[in-house]
Design a protein around this motif. Structure first.
Motif, short mmCIF file in Angstrom:
data_model
loop_
_atom_site.label_atom_id
_atom_site.label_comp_id
_atom_site.label_asym_id
_atom_site.label_seq_id
_atom_site.Cartn_x
_atom_site.Cartn_y
_atom_site.Cartn_z
N ALA A 138 -27.05 -22.00 8.18
CA ALA A 138 -28.15 -22.62 7.43
C ALA A 138 -29.22 -21.58 7.09
CB ALA A 138 -28.75 -23.77 8.24
N ARG A 176 -34.44 -30.45 2.81
CA ARG A 176 -34.50 -28.99 2.93
C ARG A 176 -33.76 -28.34 1.75
NH1 ARG A 176 -32.21 -26.51 8.43
NH2 ARG A 176 -30.21 -26.97 7.46
N THR A 184 -27.96 -19.61 4.17
CA THR A 184 -28.01 -20.32 2.88
C THR A 184 -29.45 -20.49 2.40
OG1 THR A 184 -28.03 -22.49 3.93
CG2 THR A 184 -25.88 -21.60 3.32
N LEU A 185 -30.41 -20.42 3.33
CA LEU A 185 -31.82 -20.48 2.91
C LEU A 185 -32.35 -19.09 2.56
CD1 LEU A 185 -33.13 -23.01 5.60
CD2 LEU A 185 -32.94 -23.42 3.14
N LEU A 214 -39.04 -23.71 5.71
CA LEU A 214 -38.55 -22.36 6.03
C LEU A 214 -38.05 -21.58 4.81
CD1 LEU A 214 -38.08 -20.36 8.35
CD2 LEU A 214 -35.81 -21.33 8.62
N PHE A 217 -25.49 -29.44 5.46
CA PHE A 217 -24.42 -29.24 6.44
C PHE A 217 -23.95 -30.56 7.06
CE2 PHE A 217 -26.20 -25.11 5.98
CZ PHE A 217 -25.13 -24.24 6.15
N LEU A 259 -37.97 -26.16 15.42
CA LEU A 259 -38.96 -26.35 14.36
C LEU A 259 -39.13 -27.84 14.05
CD1 LEU A 259 -37.91 -23.59 11.77
CD2 LEU A 259 -39.56 -23.41 13.65
N TYR A 319 -27.66 -26.32 0.42
CA TYR A 319 -26.46 -26.60 1.22
C TYR A 319 -26.84 -27.65 2.27
CZ TYR A 319 -21.89 -25.25 3.21
OH TYR A 319 -20.59 -25.23 3.63
N ALA A 352 -27.52 -29.31 10.67
CA ALA A 352 -27.88 -27.93 11.07
C ALA A 352 -29.39 -27.70 10.98
CB ALA A 352 -27.12 -26.91 10.22
N LEU A 353 -30.15 -28.67 11.48
CA LEU A 353 -31.61 -28.48 11.51
C LEU A 353 -31.95 -27.53 12.66
CD1 LEU A 353 -32.81 -32.17 10.98
CD2 LEU A 353 -32.35 -30.41 9.27
N PHE A 354 -33.06 -26.80 12.51
CA PHE A 354 -33.46 -25.86 13.56
C PHE A 354 -34.21 -26.64 14.64
CE2 PHE A 354 -33.51 -23.62 9.43
CZ PHE A 354 -32.33 -22.93 9.63
N ASP A 355 -33.60 -26.65 15.84
CA ASP A 355 -34.11 -27.48 16.95
C ASP A 355 -35.57 -27.18 17.28
OD1 ASP A 355 -31.48 -28.36 17.22
OD2 ASP A 355 -31.02 -26.70 18.59
N MET A 373 -26.85 -21.90 18.20
CA MET A 373 -27.23 -21.92 16.77
C MET A 373 -26.02 -21.60 15.89
SD MET A 373 -31.01 -20.21 16.61
CE MET A 373 -31.22 -20.56 14.86
N VAL A 421 -32.63 -16.56 4.41
CA VAL A 421 -33.41 -15.94 5.48
C VAL A 421 -32.54 -14.86 6.13
CG1 VAL A 421 -34.58 -16.33 7.68
CG2 VAL A 421 -34.63 -18.11 5.91
N THR A 481 -23.48 -24.61 15.89
CA THR A 481 -24.01 -25.81 15.22
C THR A 481 -24.41 -25.49 13.77
OG1 THR A 481 -26.22 -25.35 16.09
CG2 THR A 481 -24.84 -26.88 17.35
N GLU A 482 -23.97 -24.38 13.27
CA GLU A 482 -24.16 -23.95 11.87
C GLU A 482 -25.62 -23.66 11.51
OE1 GLU A 482 -22.02 -27.14 9.74
OE2 GLU A 482 -20.52 -25.64 9.26
N GLN A 483 -26.50 -23.54 12.52
CA GLN A 483 -27.90 -23.21 12.20
C GLN A 483 -28.01 -21.77 11.66
OE1 GLN A 483 -30.88 -24.44 15.23
NE2 GLN A 483 -29.22 -25.60 16.15
#
Lengths: 240, 253
Positions: free
Chosen positions: B127, A149, B130-131, A101, A84, A93, A82, A88-91, B119, B133, B122-124
């Protein structure tokens, strides 16, 4: 194959999807076109179970998504990448850890994770950016990390939510080319939500236009280009 | 009227169902230590170690005020060495845990709600889903464990600093010697005074982390939504502290 059958979804009083039906064939890239607020992204979120329909059926490879057990849903999600809208990256990391991940959840060895992350970043042209953090990247680079990703998990499907929104034309063309190359090289089925006509024509095998919460028109790129339907023509030509 | 009652009933049932599902998800996430365990130490540092300065700052002034207040109340009626007893017992059993909890409800609860809320918008969080987790194992459990473990540690330090601050105040500003101050401390000290405060503070830490996570993950909208969640987390955290404080007093005293 992904199939929506008579799907409806409301948020409060607003009905976003209204008896929406569509088949997304395997091995092709299907573009969902439409005005803002017509339910394109909402449809995409139903595929991975981020949203559940009020009515109707959402199927992926014959599995009805809202009825899946938690373990089956996790397995399904592992087969779908997916991308986005705003990446929607993890700030907190690094780029490397963002891409790693999902792989680490699959209990792969760290050597395997490192090799796959390197290959994914290489594919999107960011091989030397693994140590940087999302805040240090441009919009286009963030989108490419988002794609890296998604492809790192070697998915059968990739869902792109407005992949070129907010990018300059040259960067948009780079992202389009990347989506085409990803489909060609990895053989994934793509679903692209966009209202960028140039991008849609560049990446699509089929185009479905959503209007008022349902599919208004569907066809190949040539069929959509040549249609006389006034709603589609108005959208393609960008007439007010 | 009936329609209105029905709507309220449906809303209440929805809230109970969502909270129940959330609690079940969080409980199940405890069984996924390979996801949450690597996050615990960094969270202990962020939520606990980084909160020490504000907790100690509060403790210093609590000790000063308590010593002066005790001296004012006791003048002429009660021997002055009771100042030591009042300062130590009050800080250990009530003011240390509660004031530290309140301060950390602001700092830790707001921190968790703002981070998770951002988070979410901002759709984290999507995300992560969808991973594949587990969101509760990755975000909620490590913060809750970290806060539950670190609140008693921070509170213990605050108690020590508060008592020392009261002692320095008593010996410098009141007509009280060190021996007299600690005579009061020792005379009324029971081991229960110490663990009572620390048990309370562990429950405060747990509640604040859960409130922050709950409100953060339910954030809707943009920056305004994050602001609302943050405020709500602090308010709910403070309310939880007061309720738990009364609960432990009823159960343990």
């Amino acid at each position: 194959m992904i199939r929506f059958t008579d799907v409806s979804k409301s948020f409060g009083a607003k009905r976003v999807l209204d008896h929406f039906s569509l088949e997304i064939p395997t091995g092709q890239t299907t573009v969902l076109l439409g005005y803002s607020g017509t339910g394109k992204s909402v449809a995409l979120k139903h595929i991975v179970g981020l949203l559940e329909p009020d009515e109707g059926i959402v199927e992926v490879d014959g599995q009805i998504v809202p009825e899946l057990s938690r373990d089956d849903l996790v397995r399904l999600r592992s087969s779908i990448g997916y991308v986005f809208q705003f990446a929607a990256l993890f700030d907190s990391l690094s780029v490397f850890d963002n891409v790693a991940l999902g792989l680490r959840q699959q209990r792969r060895s760290e050597a395997d994770v490192a090799a796959r992350v390197a290959a994914s970043l290489e594919r999107v042209g960011l091989a030397d950016q693994g140590d940087r953090f999302p805040s240090e990247l441009s919009g286009g680079m963030r989108k490419r990390v988002g794609i890296a990703r998604a492809i790192a998990l070697e998915p059968r499907y990739i869902l792109y939510d407005e992949p070129t929104t907010g990018l300059d034309p040259v960067t948009s063309a780079v992202i389009d080319e990347l989506m085409v190359r990803t489909k060609r090289d990895l053989g994934v089925t793509g679903v692209v939500v966009t209202h960028d006509m140039r991008s849609a024509f560049a990446v699509a095998d089929r185009i479905a236009m959503l209007y008022q919460g349902r599919v208004h028109a569907v066809g190949t790129v040539d069929e959509i280009r040549r249609t006389d339907d006034p709603v589609v023509r108005q959208f393609i030509e960008g007439r007010p | 009227m009936t329609d209105r009652l029905n709507r309220i009933g449906v809303a209440q049932l929805g809230f109970i169902r969502r909270t129940g599902r959330w609690a079940a998800d969080a409980w199940r996430a405890l069984g996924l230590p390979r996801i949450w365990a690597p996050q615990v130490i960094p969270q202990m540092r962020r939520l606990g170690v980084d909160s020490i300065p504000i907790a100690l700052f509060l403790a210093v002034f609590t000790g000063i005020v308590l010593a002066l207040l005790a001296s004012y109340i006791f003048t002429g009626a009660v021997p002055l060495y009771f100042v030591g007893a009042l300062v130590a017992k009050t800080i250990m059993m009530e003011l240390g845990p509660v004031l530290t909890g309140m301060a950390l409800a602001g700092r830790v609860g707001a921190n968790i709600a703002a981070e998770l809320g951002t988070m979410k918008v901002t759709e984290q969080v999507d995300a992560l889903e969808t991973l594949a987790v587990d969101v509760h194992a990755y975000l909620v459990v490590p913060r809750t464990i970290a806060a539950t473990v670190m609140f008693p540690v921070v509170t213990a330090m605050a108690i020590a600093v508060g008592v020392v601050s009261g002692w320095i105040t008593a010996t410098n500003l009141l007509d009280l010697s060190t021996q007299e101050f600690f005579k009061g401390v020792r005379q009324f000290y029971q081991f229960k005074d110490a663990w009572f405060g620390l048990v309370k503070s562990a429950s405060f830490g747990c509640a604040i982390a859960i409130m922050g996570s709950l409100t953060g993950l339910r954030t809707q909208g943009g920056a305004e939504g994050v602001g609302r969640s943050t405020t709500r987390a602090v308010v709910l955290g403070c309310e939880a502290i007061l309720v738990l404080d009364a609960f432990w007093a009823l159960v343990l005293l």
